[in-house]
Design an enzyme around this catalytic site. Structure first.
Site, PDB file in Angstrom:
ATOM      1  N   LYS A   1       1.978  -3.055   8.878  1.00 33.05           N
ATOM      2  CA  LYS A   1       3.164  -2.219   8.751  1.00 33.05           C
ATOM      3  C   LYS A   1       4.382  -3.028   9.171  1.00 33.05           C
ATOM      4  O   LYS A   1       4.499  -3.446  10.318  1.00 33.05           O
ATOM      5  CB  LYS A   1       3.031  -0.962   9.614  1.00 33.05           C
ATOM      6  CG  LYS A   1       4.186   0.024   9.438  1.00 33.05           C
ATOM      7  CD  LYS A   1       3.906   1.315  10.181  1.00 33.05           C
ATOM      8  CE  LYS A   1       4.987   2.351   9.935  1.00 33.05           C
ATOM      9  NZ  LYS A   1       4.711   3.609  10.636  1.00 33.05           N
TER      10      LYS A   1
ATOM     11  N   LEU B   1       0.820  -1.215   0.000  1.00 28.90           N
ATOM     12  CA  LEU B   1       0.000   0.000   0.000  1.00 28.90           C
ATOM     13  C   LEU B   1       0.849   1.259   0.000  1.00 28.90           C
ATOM     14  O   LEU B   1       0.416   2.304  -0.470  1.00 28.90           O
ATOM     15  CB  LEU B   1      -0.915   0.006   1.233  1.00 28.90           C
ATOM     16  CG  LEU B   1      -1.982  -1.091   1.302  1.00 28.90           C
ATOM     17  CD1 LEU B   1      -2.697  -1.040   2.649  1.00 28.90           C
ATOM     18  CD2 LEU B   1      -2.979  -0.950   0.165  1.00 28.90           C
ATOM     19  N   GLY B   2       2.037   1.181   0.566  1.00 32.45           N
ATOM     20  CA  GLY B   2       2.894   2.362   0.644  1.00 32.45           C
ATOM     21  C   GLY B   2       4.198   2.022   1.316  1.00 32.45           C
ATOM     22  O   GLY B   2       4.374   0.960   1.911  1.00 32.45           O
TER      23      GLY B   2
ATOM     24  N   GLY C   1       7.620   4.067   3.470  1.00 32.03           N
ATOM     25  CA  GLY C   1       8.205   5.266   4.049  1.00 32.03           C
ATOM     26  C   GLY C   1       9.535   4.949   4.700  1.00 32.03           C
ATOM     27  O   GLY C   1      10.083   3.850   4.564  1.00 32.03           O
ATOM     28  N   GLY C   2      10.049   5.919   5.436  1.00 37.67           N
ATOM     29  CA  GLY C   2      11.340   5.745   6.068  1.00 37.67           C
ATOM     30  C   GLY C   2      11.354   4.719   7.178  1.00 37.67           C
ATOM     31  O   GLY C   2      12.418   4.259   7.597  1.00 37.67           O
ATOM     32  N   PHE C   3      10.191   4.320   7.679  1.00 37.54           N
ATOM     33  CA  PHE C   3      10.140   3.412   8.820  1.00 37.54           C
ATOM     34  C   PHE C   3       9.672   2.014   8.440  1.00 37.54           C
ATOM     35  O   PHE C   3       9.607   1.146   9.281  1.00 37.54           O
ATOM     36  CB  PHE C   3       9.214   3.984   9.895  1.00 37.54           C
ATOM     37  CG  PHE C   3       9.728   5.280  10.443  1.00 37.54           C
ATOM     38  CD1 PHE C   3      10.668   5.294  11.449  1.00 37.54           C
ATOM     39  CD2 PHE C   3       9.294   6.480   9.925  1.00 37.54           C
ATOM     40  CE1 PHE C   3      11.161   6.490  11.931  1.00 37.54           C
ATOM     41  CE2 PHE C   3       9.783   7.675  10.401  1.00 37.54           C
ATOM     42  CZ  PHE C   3      10.715   7.682  11.415  1.00 37.54           C
ATOM     43  N   GLY C   4       9.335   1.788   7.191  1.00 32.04           N
ATOM     44  CA  GLY C   4       8.929   0.458   6.794  1.00 32.04           C
ATOM     45  C   GLY C   4       7.956   0.478   5.637  1.00 32.04           C
ATOM     46  O   GLY C   4       7.734   1.510   5.000  1.00 32.04           O
TER      47      GLY C   4
ATOM     48  N   VAL D   1       4.032  -0.846   4.180  1.00 30.59           N
ATOM     49  CA  VAL D   1       2.684  -1.216   4.604  1.00 30.59           C
ATOM     50  C   VAL D   1       2.057  -2.102   3.527  1.00 30.59           C
ATOM     51  O   VAL D   1       2.087  -1.768   2.334  1.00 30.59           O
ATOM     52  CB  VAL D   1       1.799   0.023   4.836  1.00 30.59           C
ATOM     53  CG1 VAL D   1       0.403  -0.398   5.289  1.00 30.59           C
ATOM     54  CG2 VAL D   1       2.438   0.926   5.883  1.00 30.59           C
TER      55      VAL D   1
ATOM     56  N   ASP E   1       4.580  14.525  11.981  1.00 27.35           N
ATOM     57  CA  ASP E   1       4.673  14.234  10.544  1.00 27.35           C
ATOM     58  C   ASP E   1       3.303  14.340   9.881  1.00 27.35           C
ATOM     59  O   ASP E   1       2.872  13.441   9.166  1.00 27.35           O
ATOM     60  CB  ASP E   1       5.267  12.843  10.325  1.00 27.35           C
ATOM     61  CG  ASP E   1       5.848  12.685   8.916  1.00 27.35           C
ATOM     62  OD1 ASP E   1       6.065  13.709   8.244  1.00 27.35           O
ATOM     63  OD2 ASP E   1       6.094  11.543   8.499  1.00 27.35           O
TER      64      ASP E   1
END
Length: 682
Positions: free
Chosen positions: A374, A351-352, A354-357, A359, A470
């Site tokens: 996530k 689904l997406g 980012g910098g943290f993992g 999803v 954020d």
């Protein structure tokens, strides 16, 4: 070494079993024949009112006026069971269906709107799906990939995007057909004056779709032969669009004009994707022999023990202890269930990122529950972020926050499980391409109000003060009713009650364009910096532009909007895709509020309580000066004070020319030099 040898033997045995099994498996199909239809079929079909079953037919739209008008109605009728349409190997099931249909003009009036054969993830009919939407979508959901719809429409009323008022079309997630064919050249009139019956055949095989039509004299007459030439022929991979388990059925609607959409018979044949054949396994086991199976079992046992020891060595007891001791005890999910739900974290389910993992979307089959998983990075900082996010959101309860369902920590992998938000993220709807319908004004205002409510809860109503740090459109999710759900708490931190800021020692938190100016100098996140991020979101939602969009000579969206405000042309900032379909008073209120929240100086930004009152209309927007004020590094009293590096600026040398929102200040650096505008420090 022994374990590897045993594993190799086991692998060879499994490979042999799989090869033999594959050769012995045969495809199966299951067939159904329905009709004529009577009231007993209410046990077989899901009938979404005002659709009915009467007069020996499925009445996709109502067949009599009764106590209500036939105009502007929509209905659905589905066979009340799902079929598995594709599997993990992207094997797509074939199917064929035929149905006898009569589309009847009421009093020989103009027909409208149409009927469709539909493959859908659920039986629910969307609200406000009458008229041109054929019971498939509505103005808010049309075109969204999350619809997971594929339909064959028989359209009897021309819209501006239709070729005529008598055509067949392939619709994918939208009432705007991906392919249309006029039926007039086939001498077929879907809704003629008088009564005509048509048989429609739809065949899907090897990712190829054909549709045929032919007239039948009467419902009791023999079924005509299927024509040689299809009226519609196209290639489509259903696994790309529909959910793995989907329903078959019909959908229809009426608008200003009406027609009766009657299905009198329906045949359906669906391929059952290959499964495990227990008898084949039994025969294979006898053929291979007990000794080899024992060796295989020993190999599996040895490998399992080795894997367990390796897992135990990788597991972090500190993390497990922290997870087990969390207040409220969120649910611990089994890793194998999450792995199965996401098809082993397949990229097709992503689904997406980012910098943290990353999803992933998943489906817990036993619970029939859609989830978002996530998956955090494996490094130490990833574990810290995982614990920080889980610790904060574990006890948060608000209708405009993404609900946390639970967690999983297995084999060094850190996972959080959330409710799945079917309409995705806000930015996907604001910054969509021309092929998608943008969000209307009422939905935009509703979403902004929801985000403001969530932010007020975090800042003031939760037992700890939480700064999100954020805030941006991609972190605002939308549920099935387009309610805003603030998510992604990977950067969020709780601050002690006697403090108002949280120091980030490793750098500036957040995303460029949403970060408040003071954060670059203080490395602290505050509730005021969250409000700045909210202002950036507010402007991009109203303007349909990213915060860092360069417009003309302006490098940032907020600068352009401020210039329009000075020129008394602020309404020109409203997203041009809305046309005039917005409320002027509300648009001006939101734009001015966005500028107020984007004030360069933290102390001048409105609090969340004031923001809610402004959005509700119970309070006026504070005065916004015609010129954007300059950023000023000023000491803040008490616990709010910023820690400024003396190598950059001596706060005693900052002298305001005037106070409040006045745009120009004179700054002196420690060497006595002057900056004509403090914003040059940025």
């Amino acid at each position: 070494m022994k374990i590897q040898v045993l594993w190799l033997i086991g692998f060879l045995i499994l490979h042999s079993m799989a090869t033999i099994t594959a050769k012995t498996q045969t495809l199966r199909t299951i067939s159904y024949q329905f009709g004529p239809f009577d009231s007993s079929y209410y046990n077989t079909f899901a009938v979404m009112k005002p659709a009915t079953i009467s007069n020996d037919a499925l009445q996709v739209t109502p067949d009599s006026i009764g106590n209500y008008s036939l105009n502007h109605r929509s209905g659905r009728i589905f066979f009340n069971r799902t079929f598995k349409l594709w599997d993990g190997d992207i094997k797509v099931a074939s199917f064929n269906t035929s149905f006898l249909i009569n589309v009847f003009r009421v009093n020989n009036s103009v027909p409208g709107e149409g009927v469709a054969f539909l493959i859908a993830p659920d039986t629910a009919i969307p609200p406000n799906s009458s008229g041109e939407y054929l019971g498939l979508t509505n103005s808010s959901s049309d075109g969204l990939p999350s619809n997971h719809l594929v339909a064959i429409e028989l359209d009897t009323l021309k819209q501006d995007f239709d070729p005529d008022d008598n055509h067949i079309g392939l619709n994918i997630n939208s009432i705007r057909s991906n392919k249309t064919v006029s039926l007039s050249k086939f001498n077929i009139q879907i809704a003629p004056n008088g009564t005509k019956f048509y048989v429609v055949w739809i065949e899907y095989y090897n990712k190829s779709l054909q549709v045929y039509m032919a007239e039948q004299a009467q419902p009791s007459s023999p079924t005509p032969s299927k024509p040689v030439v299809p009226v519609l022929n196209t290639d489509i991979d259903l696994s790309t669009f529909v959910k793995q388990y989907s329903y078959f059925g019909f959908s229809g609607s009426t608008g200003d004009h009406v027609q009766l959409n009657c299905v009198l018979k329906w045949n359906l044949t669906v391929e059952i994707l290959p499964g495990q054949n227990k008898r084949n396994w039994f025969k294979i086991g006898l053929a291979i022999g007990v000794p080899l199976l024992l060796i295989f079992l020993l190999g599996i046992a040895g490998l399992s023990y080795y894997s367990y020891k390796k897992w135990k060595a990788r597991s972090d007891p500190n993390i497990l202890g922290a997870l087990k001791s969390l207040p409220g005890t969120p649910r611990e999910f089994k890793f194998r269930d999450l792995k199965r739900a996401t098809n082993n974290f397949d990229d097709k389910h992503k689904l997406g990122q980012g910098g943290f993992g990353v999803v992933f979307k998943g489906l817990l089959q036993k619970e029939n529950l859609e989830i978002a998983v996530k998956k955090f990075s494996r490094d130490i900082k990833g574990k810290d972020d995982f614990l920080a996010e889980l610790t904060i959101i574990n006890r948060l309860r608000h209708k405009h926050l993404v609900p946390l369902l639970g967690w999983c920590h297995k084999n060094g992998m850190l996972l959080l499980v959330y409710d799945y938000m079917p309409n995705g993220s806000l930015d996907a709807h604001i910054f969509c391409g021309p092929e998608k319908t943008t969000l209307n004004w009422n939905l935009r205002y509703k979403i902004i109000s929801g985000v403001a409510s969530a932010l007020h809860y975090l800042h003031n109503e939760y037992d700890q003060k939480v700064v999100h740090r954020d805030l941006k459109a991609s972190n605002i999710m939308l549920d099935s009713n387009f309610n805003a759900r603030l998510g992604d708490f990977g950067l969020a931190r709780a601050i002690e009650n006697e403090k108002t800021s949280y120091a980030e020692l490793e750098g500036v938190p957040g995303t460029m364009g949403y970060i408040a100016p003071e954060c670059f100098h203080t490395a602290k996140a505050t509730r005021e910096s969250d409000v700045y991020g909210f202002g950036a979101v507010l402007l991009e939602v109203v303007c349909g532009q990213r915060p860092w969009t360069k417009i003309g000579e302006f490098q940032l969206l907020v600068d352009w909007v401020w210039w329009l405000h000075r020129e008394r042309r602020i309404l020109e900032a409203v997203d041009e895709r809305l046309g005039n379909d917005y409320i002027v008073e509300e648009a001006e209120r939101l734009l001015l509020l966005g500028l107020a929240c984007s004030h360069p100086n933290a102390s001048e930004r409105p609090k969340t309580q004031v923001i809610l009152q402004i959005l509700s209309g119970s309070m006026a927007v504070p005065h916004v000066p015609p010129f954007k004020p300059a950023f000023i590094l000023a000491s803040m009293p008490g616990p709010d004070s910023f820690s400024i590096s003396s190598s950059l600026t001596n706060t005693a040398d900052i002298t305001p020319v005037s106070s409040g929102w006045t745009p120009h200040y004179i700054n002196r650096d420690v060497h006595g030099g002057e900056f004509s505008d403090a914003s040059s420090l940025m």
